[in-house]
Design an enzyme around this catalytic site. Structure first.
Site, PDB file in Angstrom:
ATOM      1  N   GLU A 105       1.762  -8.887   7.482  1.00 37.54           N
ATOM      2  CA  GLU A 105       2.506  -8.310   8.598  1.00 37.54           C
ATOM      3  C   GLU A 105       2.373  -9.131   9.880  1.00 37.54           C
ATOM      4  OE1 GLU A 105       1.402  -4.207   8.795  1.00 37.54           O
ATOM      5  OE2 GLU A 105       2.340  -3.757   6.872  1.00 37.54           O
TER       6      GLU A 105
ATOM      7  N   ASP B 260      -4.947   1.673  11.216  1.00 40.30           N
ATOM      8  CA  ASP B 260      -4.520   2.225   9.929  1.00 40.30           C
ATOM      9  C   ASP B 260      -5.462   1.680   8.869  1.00 40.30           C
ATOM     10  OD1 ASP B 260      -3.409   3.033   7.556  1.00 40.30           O
ATOM     11  OD2 ASP B 260      -1.639   1.745   7.698  1.00 40.30           O
TER      12      ASP B 260
ATOM     13  N   HIS C 188      -3.332  -6.082   2.739  1.00 39.31           N
ATOM     14  CA  HIS C 188      -2.386  -6.938   3.449  1.00 39.31           C
ATOM     15  C   HIS C 188      -2.949  -8.309   3.788  1.00 39.31           C
ATOM     16  CE1 HIS C 188       0.191  -3.302   4.942  1.00 39.31           C
ATOM     17  NE2 HIS C 188       0.266  -3.506   3.650  1.00 39.31           N
TER      18      HIS C 188
ATOM     19  N   GLU D 124      -4.072   6.269  11.702  1.00 40.11           N
ATOM     20  CA  GLU D 124      -3.148   6.566  10.604  1.00 40.11           C
ATOM     21  C   GLU D 124      -3.918   6.551   9.287  1.00 40.11           C
ATOM     22  OE1 GLU D 124       0.272   4.103   8.206  1.00 40.11           O
ATOM     23  OE2 GLU D 124       0.107   3.774  10.363  1.00 40.11           O
TER      24      GLU D 124
ATOM     25  N   LYS E   8       8.873   6.231   7.161  1.00 45.97           N
ATOM     26  CA  LYS E   8       9.299   5.009   6.481  1.00 45.97           C
ATOM     27  C   LYS E   8      10.554   5.326   5.671  1.00 45.97           C
ATOM     28  CE  LYS E   8       4.676   2.970   5.819  1.00 45.97           C
ATOM     29  NZ  LYS E   8       3.597   2.749   4.811  1.00 45.97           N
TER      30      LYS E   8
ATOM     31  N   ASP F 142       0.527   9.193   6.537  1.00 45.17           N
ATOM     32  CA  ASP F 142       1.480   8.293   5.879  1.00 45.17           C
ATOM     33  C   ASP F 142       1.537   8.632   4.395  1.00 45.17           C
ATOM     34  OD1 ASP F 142       3.009   6.221   4.853  1.00 45.17           O
ATOM     35  OD2 ASP F 142       1.517   4.664   5.221  1.00 45.17           O
TER      36      ASP F 142
ATOM     37  N   HIS G 118       7.754   0.036   9.657  1.00 43.51           N
ATOM     38  CA  HIS G 118       8.257  -0.960   8.709  1.00 43.51           C
ATOM     39  C   HIS G 118       7.508  -0.844   7.386  1.00 43.51           C
ATOM     40  CE1 HIS G 118       4.742  -3.908   9.727  1.00 43.51           C
ATOM     41  NE2 HIS G 118       4.358  -2.656   9.698  1.00 43.51           N
ATOM     42  N   ARG G 119       7.669  -1.852   6.504  1.00 43.58           N
ATOM     43  CA  ARG G 119       6.842  -2.035   5.321  1.00 43.58           C
ATOM     44  C   ARG G 119       6.272  -3.453   5.336  1.00 43.58           C
ATOM     45  NH1 ARG G 119       6.978   2.463   1.845  1.00 43.58           N
ATOM     46  NH2 ARG G 119       4.900   1.654   1.409  1.00 43.58           N
ATOM     47  N   SER G 120       5.242  -3.677   4.526  1.00 41.61           N
ATOM     48  CA  SER G 120       4.627  -5.010   4.500  1.00 41.61           C
ATOM     49  C   SER G 120       5.570  -6.050   3.904  1.00 41.61           C
ATOM     50  CB  SER G 120       3.316  -4.976   3.721  1.00 41.61           C
ATOM     51  OG  SER G 120       3.500  -4.431   2.430  1.00 41.61           O
TER      52      SER G 120
ATOM     53  N   LYS H  62       5.786   0.735  14.689  1.00 40.32           N
ATOM     54  CA  LYS H  62       5.011  -0.415  14.211  1.00 40.32           C
ATOM     55  C   LYS H  62       5.899  -1.215  13.268  1.00 40.32           C
ATOM     56  CE  LYS H  62       2.414   1.390  10.227  1.00 40.32           C
ATOM     57  NZ  LYS H  62       1.093   1.284   9.561  1.00 40.32           N
TER      58      LYS H  62
ATOM     59  N   SER I  93       0.874  -1.176   0.000  1.00 34.50           N
ATOM     60  CA  SER I  93       0.000   0.000   0.000  1.00 34.50           C
ATOM     61  C   SER I  93       0.906   1.219   0.000  1.00 34.50           C
ATOM     62  CB  SER I  93      -0.892  -0.018   1.253  1.00 34.50           C
ATOM     63  OG  SER I  93      -1.652   1.157   1.343  1.00 34.50           O
TER      64      SER I  93
ATOM     65  N   GLN J 212      -6.981  -1.817   6.882  1.00 40.85           N
ATOM     66  CA  GLN J 212      -5.743  -2.577   6.694  1.00 40.85           C
ATOM     67  C   GLN J 212      -5.090  -3.073   7.984  1.00 40.85           C
ATOM     68  OE1 GLN J 212      -3.126  -1.683   3.228  1.00 40.85           O
ATOM     69  NE2 GLN J 212      -1.796  -0.847   4.812  1.00 40.85           N
ATOM     70  N   GLU J 213      -5.061  -2.240   9.010  1.00 43.00           N
ATOM     71  CA  GLU J 213      -4.347  -2.631  10.226  1.00 43.00           C
ATOM     72  C   GLU J 213      -5.134  -2.276  11.478  1.00 43.00           C
ATOM     73  OE1 GLU J 213      -0.318  -1.197  10.439  1.00 43.00           O
ATOM     74  OE2 GLU J 213      -0.094  -1.252   8.262  1.00 43.00           O
TER      75      GLU J 213
END
Length: 425
Positions: free
Chosen positions: A204, A241, A154, A285, A337, A312, A365-367, A388, A41, A162-163
């Site tokens: 993740e 997020d 994800h 987020e 990031k 983000d 981080h990233r996925s 995160k 994403s 997403q999160e």
């Protein structure tokens, strides 16, 4: 210290896709590696990953072009110049690339080299990476915001958002905080299983069940917090997020994985307001999409005094965009990031700019992650207070937690735990 050798190679990230690793040796023998992560994403204004687009290799995702440019052009130039600092090296890479978005050499190639140089410099001085990044008297250990339920891009489930994260903040130390988070993570698995839900994990490491609604994800997380013996809000709060840029369709937000309904910016803000009143949420987020600047202004006015609003996709760790967002009153926090901007130096500039204007920084981080633990040192170096890096499983996520445990032990009395005070509440 000058660079003796620079060597790049194609390695794999946590999704089994190629990424770039760079190994640098300095003239005093200090040697280190850096690996670039990759996002699914992604923001439109992120620095560009350079991919081969050769469908005969890795479905077009190979990075041999980036690797070859590093091993030939960059290695030749880097060993021929005298560098005094990380800033020198990163600016050398930026100038050699010569584009605004790092599209010639690739941000994935540039970042891997930038990380390798930072690590090699730390080894040369005999100091930890966090101190090489920012040398200060006292460091703050972060709250781990753990992504326990995955949705959106994800996970292959029906959750639009997403999160869904837990933030175990009522702890005396990072070590105790991560223990609390892991206990909730395992309680959540048991709970989902008892309800007949799938307990496989997403990109993740969070669980990826098909739930009845996005609301049920929140409800089951609170139930798991209770089940683990903690109080939602007092001991452990919730962060989300929703990655709403992925929901943006012609000026509205579409719940593209569930009921297909479409809502306006105002209606989505109203949903977040309702959730804040209903659930112990301390952070949202990307509550609105990256191109919805007017919506962001409204959301900040409505919710900015209540919770942390993290940008983000709208900021992309880009100092110029962050400066514009600050001027326009967008959010009150910036997601950080490394690969969105492409170098250590520019990342630290983004953090400094945000913190100077009383914006929080949320290190991420990233996925598509790797075993590289740079962001663990980065969150300590910047005293950002929260990180995160995924859920309570998968080694590429746990590697960051383990590094933070080592750092906390090493710092001893020269550190404190961020706790609830890190959030904009």
């Amino acid at each position: 210290m000058e660079i003796k050798t620079l060597k790049a190679r194609e390695v794999l990230d946590s999704r089994g896709n190629p990424t770039v690793e760079v190994e640098i040796e300095l003239t005093d023998g200090a040697k280190a590696r850096g690996i670039s992560p990759s996002g699914a994403s992604t923001g439109e204004k992120e620095a560009v990953e350079l991919r081969d687009n050769d469908t005969k290799r890795y479905n077009g995702k190979g990075v041999e072009t980036a690797v070859n440019q590093l091993n030939q052009e960059v290695a030749l130039e880097a060993t021929a110049v005298r560098l005094e600092s990380q800033q020198d090296f990163d600016h050398f890479l930026i100038e050699l690339d010569g584009t605004e978005n790092k599209s010639r050499l690739g941000a994935n190639a540039i970042l891997a080299a930038s990380i390798a140089y930072a690590r090699a410099s730390a080894h040369s001085k005999g100091i930890p990476l966090y101190r090489q990044l920012i040398d200060r008297e006292g460091y703050i250990m972060p709250v781990p915001c753990m992504n326990v339920i995955n949705g959106g891009r994800h996970a292959d489930n029906n959750l639009d958002f997403q999160e869904f994260m837990i933030a175990p903040h009522n702890a005396p130390s990072f070590k105790e905080s991560i223990r609390m988070g892991e206990e909730v993570f395992h309680a959540l698995r048991t709970l989902l299983k008892s309800k007949g839900y799938y307990t496989g994990v997403g990109d993740e490491g969070g669980f990826a069940p098909n739930l009845k609604s996005n609301d049920e994800a929140m409800d089951v997380i609170l139930e798991a917090i209770h089940k683990a013996g903690y109080q939602p809000g007092n001991d452990i709060s919730v962060c989300i997020d929703p990655a709403t840029s992925e929901m943006w369709r012609n000026g509205r937000y579409v719940f593209y994985k569930s009921d297909q309904r479409s809502v306006s910016s105002e209606e989505l803000i109203a949903l977040w307001d309702k959730w804040i009143k209903q659930y112990p949420i301390v952070l949202i987020e990307d509550g609105l999409g990256e191109n919805d600047w007017q919506g962001w202004k409204k959301m900040t006015a409505a919710l900015g005094s209540k919770i942390e609003l993290v940008g983000d996709d709208i900021f992309c760790t880009n100092p110029a965009i962050i400066a514009e967002g600050i001027k326009e009153g967008i959010g009150n926090s910036v997601l950080i990031k490394l690969n969105q901007i492409g170098t250590i130096t520019e990342t630290l500039e983004a953090v400094r700019l945000a913190q100077e204007h009383n914006y929080n920084c949320f290190i991420s981080h990233r996925s598509g992650e790797t075993e590289d633990t740079t962001i663990a040192d980065l969150v300590v170096a910047t005293n950002a207070g929260h990180i995160k890096t995924g859920s309570g499983c998968r080694s590429e996520r746990i590697a960051k937690f383990n590094q933070l445990l080592r750092i906390e032990e090493e710092l001893g009395n020269n550190t404190s735990f961020a706790g609830l005070k890190t959030f904009k509440v």
